[in-house]
Design a protein around this motif. Sequence first.
Motif, PDB file in Angstrom:
ATOM      1  N   GLU A 735       0.947  -1.325  -0.090  1.00 22.30           N
ATOM      2  CA  GLU A 735       0.057   0.091  -0.042  1.00 22.30           C
ATOM      3  C   GLU A 735       0.944   1.276   0.085  1.00 22.30           C
ATOM      4  O   GLU A 735       1.934   1.025   0.548  1.00 22.30           O
ATOM      5  CB  GLU A 735      -1.069  -0.017   1.224  1.00 22.30           C
ATOM      6  N   VAL A 736       0.480   2.286  -0.535  1.00 27.61           N
ATOM      7  CA  VAL A 736       1.000   3.540  -0.800  1.00 27.61           C
ATOM      8  C   VAL A 736       0.283   4.827  -0.250  1.00 27.61           C
ATOM      9  O   VAL A 736      -0.993   4.635  -0.515  1.00 27.61           O
ATOM     10  CB  VAL A 736       1.496   3.854  -2.359  1.00 27.61           C
ATOM     11  N   SER A 737       0.952   5.543   0.551  1.00 25.63           N
ATOM     12  CA  SER A 737       0.154   6.688   1.078  1.00 25.63           C
ATOM     13  C   SER A 737       0.970   7.820   1.365  1.00 25.63           C
ATOM     14  O   SER A 737       2.229   7.766   1.471  1.00 25.63           O
ATOM     15  CB  SER A 737      -0.810   6.244   2.236  1.00 25.63           C
ATOM     16  N   GLU A 738       0.468   8.784   1.850  1.00 23.27           N
ATOM     17  CA  GLU A 738       1.306   9.959   2.513  1.00 23.27           C
ATOM     18  C   GLU A 738       2.248  10.678   1.436  1.00 23.27           C
ATOM     19  O   GLU A 738       3.637  10.527   1.551  1.00 23.27           O
ATOM     20  CB  GLU A 738       2.230   9.569   3.518  1.00 23.27           C
ATOM     21  N   LEU A 739       1.672  10.978   0.280  1.00 24.76           N
ATOM     22  CA  LEU A 739       2.616  11.580  -0.693  1.00 24.76           C
ATOM     23  C   LEU A 739       3.009  12.780  -0.438  1.00 24.76           C
ATOM     24  O   LEU A 739       2.200  13.636   0.347  1.00 24.76           O
ATOM     25  CB  LEU A 739       1.733  11.903  -1.972  1.00 24.76           C
ATOM     26  N   ARG A 740       4.357  13.296  -0.745  1.00 25.80           N
ATOM     27  CA  ARG A 740       4.835  14.554  -0.219  1.00 25.80           C
ATOM     28  C   ARG A 740       5.975  14.934  -1.382  1.00 25.80           C
ATOM     29  O   ARG A 740       6.262  13.982  -2.031  1.00 25.80           O
ATOM     30  CB  ARG A 740       5.546  14.380   0.975  1.00 25.80           C
ATOM     31  N   PRO A 741       6.485  16.203  -1.454  1.00 21.81           N
ATOM     32  CA  PRO A 741       7.282  16.651  -2.278  1.00 21.81           C
ATOM     33  C   PRO A 741       8.768  16.167  -1.837  1.00 21.81           C
ATOM     34  O   PRO A 741       9.344  15.602  -0.984  1.00 21.81           O
ATOM     35  CB  PRO A 741       7.419  18.248  -1.734  1.00 21.81           C
ATOM     36  N   GLY A 742       9.353  15.722  -3.442  1.00 15.14           N
ATOM     37  CA  GLY A 742      10.465  14.812  -3.082  1.00 15.14           C
ATOM     38  C   GLY A 742      11.701  15.715  -3.480  1.00 15.14           C
ATOM     39  O   GLY A 742      11.477  16.984  -3.610  1.00 15.14           O
ATOM     40  N   GLU A 743      12.840  15.013  -3.526  1.00 11.19           N
ATOM     41  CA  GLU A 743      14.073  15.888  -4.131  1.00 11.19           C
ATOM     42  C   GLU A 743      14.035  16.546  -5.316  1.00 11.19           C
ATOM     43  O   GLU A 743      14.445  17.852  -5.510  1.00 11.19           O
ATOM     44  CB  GLU A 743      15.348  14.798  -3.910  1.00 11.19           C
ATOM     45  N   VAL A 744      13.390  15.933  -6.293  1.00 12.22           N
ATOM     46  CA  VAL A 744      13.207  16.435  -7.650  1.00 12.22           C
ATOM     47  C   VAL A 744      11.554  16.679  -7.627  1.00 12.22           C
ATOM     48  O   VAL A 744      10.797  15.927  -7.195  1.00 12.22           O
ATOM     49  CB  VAL A 744      13.389  15.680  -8.732  1.00 12.22           C
ATOM     50  N   PRO A 745      11.221  17.775  -8.367  1.00 13.39           N
ATOM     51  CA  PRO A 745       9.893  18.503  -7.987  1.00 13.39           C
ATOM     52  C   PRO A 745       8.812  17.431  -8.699  1.00 13.39           C
ATOM     53  O   PRO A 745       7.861  17.234  -8.205  1.00 13.39           O
ATOM     54  CB  PRO A 745       9.913  19.775  -8.714  1.00 13.39           C
ATOM     55  N   GLU A 746       9.481  16.867 -10.014  1.00 16.64           N
ATOM     56  CA  GLU A 746       8.280  16.063 -10.624  1.00 16.64           C
ATOM     57  C   GLU A 746       8.459  14.581 -10.358  1.00 16.64           C
ATOM     58  O   GLU A 746       7.850  13.706 -10.761  1.00 16.64           O
ATOM     59  CB  GLU A 746       8.682  16.117 -12.080  1.00 16.64           C
ATOM     60  N   LYS A 747       8.909  14.441  -8.896  1.00 17.76           N
ATOM     61  CA  LYS A 747       9.387  12.959  -8.408  1.00 17.76           C
ATOM     62  C   LYS A 747       9.068  13.055  -7.049  1.00 17.76           C
ATOM     63  O   LYS A 747       9.946  12.907  -6.380  1.00 17.76           O
ATOM     64  CB  LYS A 747      10.795  12.684  -8.811  1.00 17.76           C
ATOM     65  N   PRO A 748       7.639  12.820  -6.589  1.00 14.46           N
ATOM     66  CA  PRO A 748       7.302  13.076  -5.313  1.00 14.46           C
ATOM     67  C   PRO A 748       7.482  11.700  -4.542  1.00 14.46           C
ATOM     68  O   PRO A 748       7.920  10.646  -5.153  1.00 14.46           O
ATOM     69  CB  PRO A 748       5.633  13.017  -5.286  1.00 14.46           C
ATOM     70  N   ASP A 749       7.654  11.954  -3.315  1.00 14.24           N
ATOM     71  CA  ASP A 749       7.994  10.871  -2.214  1.00 14.24           C
ATOM     72  C   ASP A 749       6.720  10.405  -1.745  1.00 14.24           C
ATOM     73  O   ASP A 749       5.788  11.061  -1.783  1.00 14.24           O
ATOM     74  CB  ASP A 749       8.970  11.391  -1.153  1.00 14.24           C
ATOM     75  N   ALA A 750       6.745   9.024  -1.263  1.00 12.64           N
ATOM     76  CA  ALA A 750       5.571   8.780  -0.408  1.00 12.64           C
ATOM     77  C   ALA A 750       6.146   7.414   0.537  1.00 12.64           C
ATOM     78  O   ALA A 750       7.140   7.219   0.585  1.00 12.64           O
ATOM     79  CB  ALA A 750       4.712   8.180  -1.672  1.00 12.64           C
ATOM     80  N   THR A 751       5.282   6.965   1.422  1.00  9.87           N
ATOM     81  CA  THR A 751       5.343   6.089   2.229  1.00  9.87           C
ATOM     82  C   THR A 751       4.645   4.551   1.765  1.00  9.87           C
ATOM     83  O   THR A 751       3.593   4.598   1.442  1.00  9.87           O
ATOM     84  CB  THR A 751       4.793   6.066   3.561  1.00  9.87           C
TER      85      THR A 751
END
Length: 1665
Positions: A735-751
């Motif tokens: 499961e993937v949740s908690e999207l947030r900005p990543g190091e590169v703008p067009e590549k977000p991080d998540a949990t």
Amino acid sequence: MSGLQGVGLLLLWGSACLGLPGLVRGALVISGDQEALQKRSTNEDMVEVYSVRLDCTVTSRFAHTVMTSKALNRANSSQEIFFEVELPKTAFIANFSMEIDGQVYVGDIKEKEKAKKQYEKAVSSGQTAGLVKASGRKMEKFSVSVNIAAESNVTFILTYEELLQRKLGRYEILTRVKPKQRVQEFQIVTNIYEPKGISYVDAHATFLSNELLPLVDKRVTDNKAHISFSPTMEEQRKCPDCEGTLIDGDFLVTYDVNRAKSQWDIQIVNGYFVHFFAPPDLPRVPKNVVFVIDRSGSMSGTKMAQTREALLAILKDIHEDDHFAIIQFDDEIDSWKESLTKATKENVDEAMKYFSRLGHIGSTNINDAVLRGVNMLVKDRQEEKLPERSIDMIILLTDGMPNSGESNIGKIQTNVHSAMGGNMSLFCLGFGNDVEYSFLDVMSKQNKGMARRIYEGSDAAVQIQGFYEEVASPLLLEVDLRYPENAVDSLTTNHYSQLFNGSEIVVAGRLTDNDLDNFMVEVFAQGFDEDFKVQGQASAEDWDVLYPDEEYIFGDFTEHLWAYLTIQQLLETSKSGTPEEKSNATAKALDMSLQYSFVTPLTSMVVTKPDTEDGPDSPFIADKLTEVDGDPHFLIELPERDDALCFNINDKPGTIFRTSWCSRTANSVNLLLTKDRSLTVTLKDSVKFVVLLHKVWAKHPYHRDYLGFYTLDSHLLSPLVHGLLGQFYHGIEYEVSELRPGEVPEKPDATMYVKGRELNVTRGWQRDFRTDVKNGENVPCWFIHSNGTGLIDGDATEYVVSGLFKTVAYGQSYILSSAKLLFSGRLVMSGLQGVGLLLLWGSACLGLPGLVRGALVISGDQEALQKRSTNEDMVEVHSVRLDCTVTSRFAHTVMTSKALNRANSSQEIFFEVDLPKTAFIANFSMASGRKMEKFSVSVNIAAESNVTFILTYEELLQRKLGRYEILTRVKPKQRVQEFQIVTNIYEPKGISYVDAHATFLSNELLPLVDKRVTDNKAHISFSPTMEEQRKCPDCEGTLIDGDFIVTYDVNRAKSQWDIQIVNGYFVHFFAPPDLPRVPKNVVFVIDRSGSMNGQKMAQTREALLAILKDIHEDDHFAIIQFDDKIDSWKESLIKATKENVDEAMKYVSGIVDNGYTNINDAVLRGVNMLVKDRQEEKLPERSIDMIILLTDGMPNAGQSNIGRIQTNVHSAMGGNMSLFCLGFGNDVEYSFLDVMSKQNKGMARRIYEGSDAAVQLQGFYEEVASPLLLEVDLRYPENAVDSLTTNHYSQLFNGSEIVVAGRLTDNDLDNFMVEVFAQGFDEDFKVQGQASAEDWDVLYPDEEYIFGDFTERLWAYLTIQQLLETSKTGTPEEKSNATAKALDMSLQYSFVTPLTSMVVTKPDTEDGPDSPLIADKLTEVDGDPHFLIELPERDDALCFNINNKPGTIFNLVRDPIPGILVNGEIIGDKMIPPDGQINTYFWRFGIVHQSLGVRLEVSTQDIVVLQDGKQVKLLWSDNASVKGTNVDLLLTKDRSLTVTLKDSVKFVILLHKVWAKHPYHRDYLGFYTLDSHLLSPVVHGLLGQFYHGIEYEVSELRPGEVPEKPDATMYVKGRELNVTRLAERLQEDVKNGENVPCWFIHSNGTGLIDGDATEYVVSGLFKTV
């Protein structure tokens, strides 16, 4: 996510091999690479090797060796015949040929790629052969096989050449010989010719015995030496009665040459010259050395100890003119002093103390450590603290990769090279196999030094010292050897940074004019106190003067020497030079390798095999190691979720990853090849693979062609498929949740929640090139960082394999290769059965393991073991440990032996051990000895795999002649890295003495026996190093071969006894001190029949004379000798006066052998004599009557029916006397004597033939020589104890002991009355008293010396032993009852006895339903903590332990979807033993259901429920039922709590009440899960991860540590685990439980659970991970 159709996966820049099922055909590569050799089964007994010859010709240090082996296939069908040889690592193969039935097939050297193309052209010919290499310290192994027709011969001829290197003043020629059988014609011949003369020659071998020493023929003249060794078939025999050969090891020739006063030795031959430079009598140049020592965590243990040992020895020998410094490092750098210090005695002593404190911790900062040493030398040079004429050097010792500070090895090399500036030398020692040796090798060569690998082993310290000795004494610096440019060219290296004492510089070159007879030579260097300069004329001598005897010459050896040296140096430059230098060196080395027919890393040798019935000729190819490059990118497409996952694996070039393997086979394949684009591989009824070729611009400065690998229809593979890709073929839940900005703008991080972990992931994309090979198509995916950690099972390094066709898991691998026309046209191949092909442009591996099934019976019977042939040389026993714990005379021994199969194929490995005859143990086969029985177990182990045998047995030590004896027979047959014998003794009443000795102990080894004794404890250990085990200084054999014996006795209390009450059982040891002896009346009945002739009779006379000499004067005795006639010395017994004894000794001296054997009448004559003398009152009233019978055979005169003889003797004796029987030799009917003696209050003993037979006879007599008490009766209250062992004994002898054990009727009973009645010397013996239980912690204060419930096991052991005796000697009813009871107890206590056997059945692992297992599998945690996963659909279960310190809280279940959490806290025993090994149990659980608002805390004291802000507290002493909105509780008093969560899972918690007075244990809880299928797919935790099933297979069953607990290999999550079959308790019956058979996974469940057990530890009872 399961059931995915068409999962797409991508491997970029990777390499792989495709395995095709079925029989592998096609030529195999003869290579120096670590490639697997698929060997066909060979009947080795039908292959006779009748000739082995090794001819080595050494001319001017250049060795030319020819190995010739001839074999005959005696079978009536064709067979594969193997030729194996180990070569020096520095050698080049120059030629290989085979002669088969008169036809010769010669090898041809080709460029590697051309050789492979020739090989590809013949792949369909159906031939099988190969050559592989396995590296050792000085040798490399090469083997080749060929299929030979019935009754045909084959001759293998291998030629190799090497330049001998001078080290420590000598050259060494090492030949490894392992013929594996005796050989008709065996010969080693070495001829040495040195034009300047030979100063000394020596020859020895690791296998040379004193008998074979004269066979080494050594003849030496001024400049020639001839050494030969040619033993006959008989002289090769390993032992007089065996067929094996003793020739197994190394044959070494060492020599040195005369050093001429002209300072050099220059030889000009046939247009080439060689210059040997090692001038004598030079003073040493002082050195300034900085020791840079790695102390990082990986150096812990033996490595650090050996480093300290070596450095202390080095410091002790450091020259007083030298300066030195010490730097130790991990992630921090510490210096002993800030500057180098002169090596005065005071400074050396101080440094040695500093070294002794060297510890280990932290990571590895090589860069800063070496630079610290460089700066120290630079600073001291600038401040003129160092002698002007001295050499600066750094010696770096490390065992790992840099992982602290600067970790880029290229930058480190640049930094060091720049800092050193060519002004100092760097010597690198790489410790162990894990070190990045190539990094050290290049860095040292860049800085005027060299590297050496230090192999782990007991001699590692010696290796380090040996290296230092080579560089300890510099003689010259910056040595420049100059030759006229107009006279010579093509020089090898002619500038050397240093010349060390005992070494030699060699320069070779080519003359510009073949007719040139002389030229000028100059040598310049820096010496000790002045510059060194010599010059002179090099002149060619006439060939017939220089080499007068052509027997010692081979071809143009000087030219070959020059070529060899040139190629070696070019290959070095190709590794460490500039890019241009590397390119030029590679090209030139290739040309010269081809020109001079050397197999190098750039060339291969092709040998064409003869036609066979399988098809036309096909080649062998001989190769050296090659590497592949790439940075694999993995993509897992999940179309049902419209999503994808991706990750990278970063590793060094040349790494080979296993991408997938499974256990199914396919019988055919279709191949579709599209030019320069793709290969589609379709396996019938199975998976489809697409391999894409990515062509890169040929002139690209960095990149090169690479492959992509895709899997289609992966759902067709089995549920067990695994690998970096394969593990995802059946989907993955996340499961993937908690999207947030990543190091590169067009590549977000998540949990991401996956496999119980929370991972930080990044949204990116990967390319799918299936439709567009050039540009690809972007596929959005979740990128998992850190090499896929948390997503893949285990660590990425676990998927690395040792060869392109190797698997991690045990099983067959199949090879898919391709032919020459790949990508040059369109090729379709279909319906091929087991095609063997080679992919030159990349490969992948599909392993198809075959599962072995069957059964193994382990029993105490005399069953034969069918042994397969084993190459013992390839089996390394690297650990032998024997741990014996003795508590109150009861010995518990664990023998552990670890072995490694170093062969390149599976082998049978045997574990053999001699055990005491009185011990109970599981065994496979048994052969008896004097005091020991031999047990052996074999198991088939895969190549390069380990096996650990663990054998446990128990015995009650018997007191004889005033001592207990613990005898351990050790015969490791080879030196062992880790050898240890440890004996711990605990006797609550105290130990009076302890001694330890061994039959093999030399004076040097005596101090190694560590003996520590306190009042009631003793610790004895013996752990010699590899070097200390050596049989002799120059041989490999071990001197450890014999018996290690510990003897001791206990203090004898004046209370007349020692009674111990422990845990509901008691044991009574009775051996009162200071009793007067009771006189005995003994009749010696001696067999003199014909079979006693010779040594037996002589030894019998010798023993009787000694016995008569020591007979007590109060005793009476008589002598009867018999054959078919019975003769008495006198008609009555007479008193043992001196006169009577002297007369008897003369009589005994005249006994001679003759006639047959009438045992019946002889014994009855003795009985009648005793009865008559009793009736006539000739014997003392208070005395014991006994007969001692000695015989060596079966009764064959008079009464010969042994049953009737036993009846006659028993009837005649009437229970009034004792019969002791001595059975002499192996032919005696010992069981007849054993039963007869036990029927008549005696015992039997076998006397073994040998030089000590007389001593054995005397020893037995000494045991019964002094009776102390008769008719001993030990009485205990019937209402207090039951299940007594034997408590009436006919006699108690001096130095012995009576042992009685029993069970208390009441566990809380603290004391009871004990009485002992007996007949003594002059009055009846009677004692009585109270037996009282002492506190456990007083009686047994140190648990290190305690094992389990030893008192209960002692009682069980004694009871079973006595029941088995009764089953032989009692009435029919007694025998039947005793047999039944002994059987029950043997099963209950897991003892292998004559009534029980252990059957190990390899389970049927045929696949059931392919779908994953579903819910409703009971999972539990109970006990210490014991985790049990039941799998009802497989009728099986898995179990494991998690060991951690008390107070640790584990996450058991976590389901983030409904918010369910279960954690458990462990508690320890009441007392913590000194060794810290405590039992832990769960005592508290926290249960949370966030969605339902429920929270429970359950402990061993109470239950607290919190719901909707309301709290309810329940006690275990209640019966209660609580029904709530979202949860129901059912509490059964002092038994269980059932927790039912609404529309969800059900948990059951059991309370285990423990006896309140138990000294250690305390109440604990068990936790069970029902209806687990109601939880979500992402549920995890130590238990939760198994709620939706797990795929595994089990095979390769083998004996385990405990008889009823066999080991096996489990294939699970892509790993091979050693598991053990146990019976865990399912606690539906809270008190006793029900045994559930399960596979126990060791090491905290490692390999079964996701990740490591520590990852499940939480900080609070209601906290998450």
